[in-house]
Design an enzyme around this catalytic site. Structure first.
Site, PDB file in Angstrom:
ATOM      1  N   GLY A  59       0.808  -1.213   0.000  1.00 14.50           N
ATOM      2  CA  GLY A  59       0.000   0.000   0.000  1.00 14.50           C
ATOM      3  C   GLY A  59       0.839   1.259   0.000  1.00 14.50           C
ATOM      4  N   CYS A  60       2.152   1.107  -0.016  1.00 10.38           N
ATOM      5  CA  CYS A  60       3.054   2.259  -0.034  1.00 10.38           C
ATOM      6  C   CYS A  60       3.752   2.319  -1.385  1.00 10.38           C
ATOM      7  CB  CYS A  60       4.124   2.128   1.055  1.00 10.38           C
ATOM      8  SG  CYS A  60       3.468   2.085   2.707  1.00 10.38           S
ATOM      9  N   GLN A  61       3.885   3.528  -1.918  1.00 14.64           N
ATOM     10  CA  GLN A  61       4.616   3.699  -3.166  1.00 14.64           C
ATOM     11  C   GLN A  61       6.112   3.493  -2.909  1.00 14.64           C
ATOM     12  OE1 GLN A  61       4.228   7.590  -4.928  1.00 14.64           O
ATOM     13  NE2 GLN A  61       4.851   6.844  -6.932  1.00 14.64           N
TER      14      GLN A  61
END
Length: 151
Positions: A59-61
């Protein structure tokens, strides 16, 4: 337990209050971003064996790794990102939640985010990543509480 720099304050509520007071010193968001970067540089690096897909936060770039340790009475989170601003966001979350009991974690809403105006100044991808981090911390606390009550 690896990350002994947390907790800094005695309670999660005191940590949030301290964060809000610190961010109030800065007059604009360029100064606040620089402060976030400086905080991110204070995080200790993770052991190489922890930087694996198993410990990667989805869910993190940016690349974010988080490793929880402990039980319902005290949970410690070890985390780092390849982005210094994201590491600063991690530092703030760990300051509030790491080294606390599962009960305290679950009973502490991340009010500091709205109180310092962070929500308005993060890109959508960073906001999603921060939400993923906070959800992971909450889920870990919930699991620790469930496991502790089953024992």
């Amino acid at each position: 337990m690896t990350n002994s720099q947390f907790p800094i304050e005695a309670t999660a509520a005191e940590a949030q209050k301290a964060i809000i007071e610190e961010f109030a010193f800065f007059s604009d968001w360029s100064e606040r971003y620089q402060y976030l970067i400086d905080l991110g540089k204070k995080l200790p690096d993770l052991k190489a064996e922890w930087k694996t897909e198993e410990h990667r936060l989805t869910g993190c770039q940016s690349m974010v790794w988080i490793v929880p340790e402990g039980n319902q009475s005290k949970l410690v989170f070890n985390a780092i990102s390849d982005s210094t601003i994201v590491s600063g966001l991690i530092f703030l979350a760990l300051r509030v939640y790491s080294g606390r009991s599962a009960d305290e974690i679950l009973n502490t809403a991340p009010d500091y985010i709205s109180n310092i105006g962070l929500a308005k100044h993060l890109s959508p991808t960073r906001t999603n990543g921060l939400q993923s981090l906070l959800q992971f911390i909450q889920q870990t606390a919930h699991s620790a509480l469930t496991a502790g009550n089953a024992a």
